[in-house]
Design a protein around this motif. Structure first.
Motif, PDB file in Angstrom:
ATOM      1  N   PHE A 297       0.854  -1.185   0.000  1.00 45.20           N
ATOM      2  CA  PHE A 297       0.000   0.000   0.000  1.00 45.20           C
ATOM      3  C   PHE A 297       0.888   1.232   0.000  1.00 45.20           C
ATOM      4  N   GLY A 298       0.360   2.318  -0.517  1.00 43.95           N
ATOM      5  CA  GLY A 298       1.064   3.585  -0.489  1.00 43.95           C
ATOM      6  C   GLY A 298       0.774   4.300   0.825  1.00 43.95           C
ATOM      7  N   LEU A 299       0.603   5.588   0.735  1.00 44.15           N
ATOM      8  CA  LEU A 299       0.346   6.451   1.886  1.00 44.15           C
ATOM      9  C   LEU A 299      -1.050   6.198   2.459  1.00 44.15           C
ATOM     10  N   VAL A 300      -1.153   6.136   3.784  1.00 44.96           N
ATOM     11  CA  VAL A 300      -2.448   6.048   4.470  1.00 44.96           C
ATOM     12  C   VAL A 300      -2.607   7.358   5.241  1.00 44.96           C
ATOM     13  N   ARG A 301      -3.682   8.091   4.944  1.00 46.43           N
ATOM     14  CA  ARG A 301      -3.849   9.392   5.601  1.00 46.43           C
ATOM     15  C   ARG A 301      -5.314   9.709   5.864  1.00 46.43           C
ATOM     16  N   LYS A 302      -5.516  10.631   6.794  1.00 46.00           N
ATOM     17  CA  LYS A 302      -6.851  11.127   7.142  1.00 46.00           C
ATOM     18  C   LYS A 302      -7.091  12.410   6.355  1.00 46.00           C
ATOM     19  N   ASP A 303      -8.299  12.583   5.819  1.00 42.73           N
ATOM     20  CA  ASP A 303      -8.673  13.771   5.068  1.00 42.73           C
ATOM     21  C   ASP A 303      -9.721  14.524   5.880  1.00 42.73           C
ATOM     22  N   TYR A 304      -9.388  15.729   6.307  1.00 40.09           N
ATOM     23  CA  TYR A 304     -10.279  16.506   7.172  1.00 40.09           C
ATOM     24  C   TYR A 304     -11.185  17.463   6.399  1.00 40.09           C
ATOM     25  N   LEU A 305     -11.135  17.427   5.082  1.00 34.56           N
ATOM     26  CA  LEU A 305     -11.990  18.305   4.284  1.00 34.56           C
ATOM     27  C   LEU A 305     -13.394  17.728   4.174  1.00 34.56           C
ATOM     28  N   SER A 306     -14.382  18.589   4.186  1.00 43.93           N
ATOM     29  CA  SER A 306     -15.771  18.136   4.097  1.00 43.93           C
ATOM     30  C   SER A 306     -16.110  17.601   2.706  1.00 43.93           C
ATOM     31  N   THR A 307     -15.270  17.894   1.718  1.00 43.25           N
ATOM     32  CA  THR A 307     -15.519  17.431   0.353  1.00 43.25           C
ATOM     33  C   THR A 307     -14.953  16.028   0.109  1.00 43.25           C
ATOM     34  N   CYS A 308     -14.498  15.378   1.127  1.00 45.97           N
ATOM     35  CA  CYS A 308     -13.903  14.044   1.012  1.00 45.97           C
ATOM     36  C   CYS A 308     -15.004  13.030   0.720  1.00 45.97           C
ATOM     37  N   MET A 309     -15.213  12.735  -0.562  1.00 46.89           N
ATOM     38  CA  MET A 309     -16.241  11.746  -0.901  1.00 46.89           C
ATOM     39  C   MET A 309     -15.945  10.973  -2.174  1.00 46.89           C
ATOM     40  N   ASN A 310     -15.024  11.450  -2.988  1.00 41.40           N
ATOM     41  CA  ASN A 310     -14.728  10.761  -4.241  1.00 41.40           C
ATOM     42  C   ASN A 310     -13.279  10.300  -4.270  1.00 41.40           C
ATOM     43  N   PRO A 311     -13.061   9.038  -4.630  1.00 42.38           N
ATOM     44  CA  PRO A 311     -11.678   8.556  -4.697  1.00 42.38           C
ATOM     45  C   PRO A 311     -10.944   9.148  -5.891  1.00 42.38           C
ATOM     46  N   ARG A 312      -9.653   9.355  -5.699  1.00 41.55           N
ATOM     47  CA  ARG A 312      -8.789   9.795  -6.795  1.00 41.55           C
ATOM     48  C   ARG A 312      -8.186   8.561  -7.438  1.00 41.55           C
ATOM     49  N   TRP A 313      -7.647   8.714  -8.633  1.00 41.88           N
ATOM     50  CA  TRP A 313      -6.974   7.609  -9.306  1.00 41.88           C
ATOM     51  C   TRP A 313      -5.856   7.112  -8.397  1.00 41.88           C
ATOM     52  N   GLY A 314      -5.760   5.803  -8.238  1.00 44.00           N
ATOM     53  CA  GLY A 314      -4.683   5.203  -7.456  1.00 44.00           C
ATOM     54  C   GLY A 314      -4.949   5.166  -5.971  1.00 44.00           C
ATOM     55  N   GLU A 315      -6.207   5.375  -5.563  1.00 43.11           N
ATOM     56  CA  GLU A 315      -6.459   5.348  -4.117  1.00 43.11           C
ATOM     57  C   GLU A 315      -7.748   4.625  -3.757  1.00 43.11           C
ATOM     58  N   ILE A 316      -7.745   4.194  -2.515  1.00 46.05           N
ATOM     59  CA  ILE A 316      -8.928   3.626  -1.866  1.00 46.05           C
ATOM     60  C   ILE A 316      -9.394   4.691  -0.886  1.00 46.05           C
ATOM     61  N   ILE A 317     -10.656   5.044  -0.955  1.00 44.41           N
ATOM     62  CA  ILE A 317     -11.202   6.022  -0.019  1.00 44.41           C
ATOM     63  C   ILE A 317     -12.153   5.296   0.930  1.00 44.41           C
ATOM     64  N   ILE A 318     -12.143   5.704   2.200  1.00 47.21           N
ATOM     65  CA  ILE A 318     -13.054   5.143   3.201  1.00 47.21           C
ATOM     66  C   ILE A 318     -13.966   6.276   3.647  1.00 47.21           C
ATOM     67  N   THR A 319     -15.270   6.089   3.424  1.00 46.63           N
ATOM     68  CA  THR A 319     -16.222   7.163   3.657  1.00 46.63           C
ATOM     69  C   THR A 319     -17.552   6.616   4.178  1.00 46.63           C
ATOM     70  N   LEU A 320     -18.457   7.512   4.506  1.00 48.43           N
ATOM     71  CA  LEU A 320     -19.791   7.119   4.957  1.00 48.43           C
ATOM     72  C   LEU A 320     -20.615   6.601   3.779  1.00 48.43           C
ATOM     73  N   PRO A 321     -21.600   5.759   4.044  1.00 44.67           N
ATOM     74  CA  PRO A 321     -22.452   5.238   2.970  1.00 44.67           C
ATOM     75  C   PRO A 321     -23.259   6.345   2.291  1.00 44.67           C
ATOM     76  N   GLU A 322     -23.583   6.089   1.025  1.00 43.66           N
ATOM     77  CA  GLU A 322     -24.431   7.003   0.261  1.00 43.66           C
ATOM     78  C   GLU A 322     -25.893   6.658   0.518  1.00 43.66           C
ATOM     79  N   ALA A 323     -26.789   7.494   0.056  1.00 43.93           N
ATOM     80  CA  ALA A 323     -28.227   7.241   0.182  1.00 43.93           C
ATOM     81  C   ALA A 323     -28.564   5.905  -0.465  1.00 43.93           C
ATOM     82  N   GLY A 324     -29.490   5.193   0.123  1.00 42.62           N
ATOM     83  CA  GLY A 324     -29.903   3.911  -0.422  1.00 42.62           C
ATOM     84  C   GLY A 324     -29.090   2.738   0.100  1.00 42.62           C
ATOM     85  N   PHE A 325     -28.174   2.995   1.010  1.00 43.36           N
ATOM     86  CA  PHE A 325     -27.354   1.931   1.594  1.00 43.36           C
ATOM     87  C   PHE A 325     -28.253   0.980   2.375  1.00 43.36           C
TER      88      PHE A 325
END
Length: 179
Positions: A76-104
């Motif tokens: 794995f590469g870098l593991v980091r916390k993102d404190y921005l409220s816009t943290c919801m979409n993964p970038r190329w080359g990454e795994i994002i961990i976020t809250l479920p979307e509507a309909g979960f």
């Protein structure tokens, strides 16, 4: 439970929604698997992991899950916390961990969405949806990282990739990274 494929031709990526661990509907048929676990997709390069602060998933918990897969030969590469409220979409080359979307679905503890390249078939990004209370449970984040690494469910009792959390465990048969 099958994989749902959504073609995103405008970006040249295929999205795969992988349902997660069921917490209800236990059946006696969920205890035996035939064959080996299947890794349908792979990363070309080690993915970074970004944890949205809004998910309330502790970095220590992510670290534990990453160590599980690292012991099996995954990088794995870098593991980091993102404190921005816009943290919801993964970038190329990454795994994002976020809250479920509507309909979960309330019967799921978490879920993973993979994005693969139409050209190469490699995983280009992944999104793990998880509720804070479930991120703290044993094996849930490890299981989801397994999906983010391209592994499908495997119905062997005590196996990490078992689709039912109650029947799962830390058995890693067939999951070792081949060099």
């Amino acid at each position: 439970m099958g994989i749902i494929l959504l073609l995103l031709s405008f970006v040249g990526v295929v999205s795969h929604d992988l349902p997660l661990l069921r917490i209800n509907n236990l059946t006696s048929t969920d205890v035996i698997a035939i064959g080996k676990p299947q890794q349908k997709y792979k990363w070309k390069d080690p993915p970074n992991i970004r944890v949205c602060a809004t998910s309330e998933v502790p970095l220590s918990r992510v670290d534990h899950a990453v160590r599980y897969w690292s012991r099996l030969g995954y990088d794995f590469g870098l593991v980091r916390k993102d404190y921005l409220s816009t943290c919801m979409n993964p970038r190329w080359g990454e795994i994002i961990i976020t809250l479920p979307e509507a309909g979960f679905a309330s019967s799921h503890m978490a879920a993973t969405r993979l994005y693969t390249s139409n050209a190469t078939g490699d995983i280009v990004k992944a999104k793990i949806f998880i509720l804070p209370k479930n991120a703290r449970k044993d094996r849930v984040l490890e299981h989801e990282l397994g999906h983010a690494l391209g592994w499908s469910h495997y119905r062997q009792r005590y196996h990490m990739m078992h689709p039912n959390w109650h029947f799962g465990g830390y058995d890693s048969y067939g999951l070792r990274q081949k060099n």
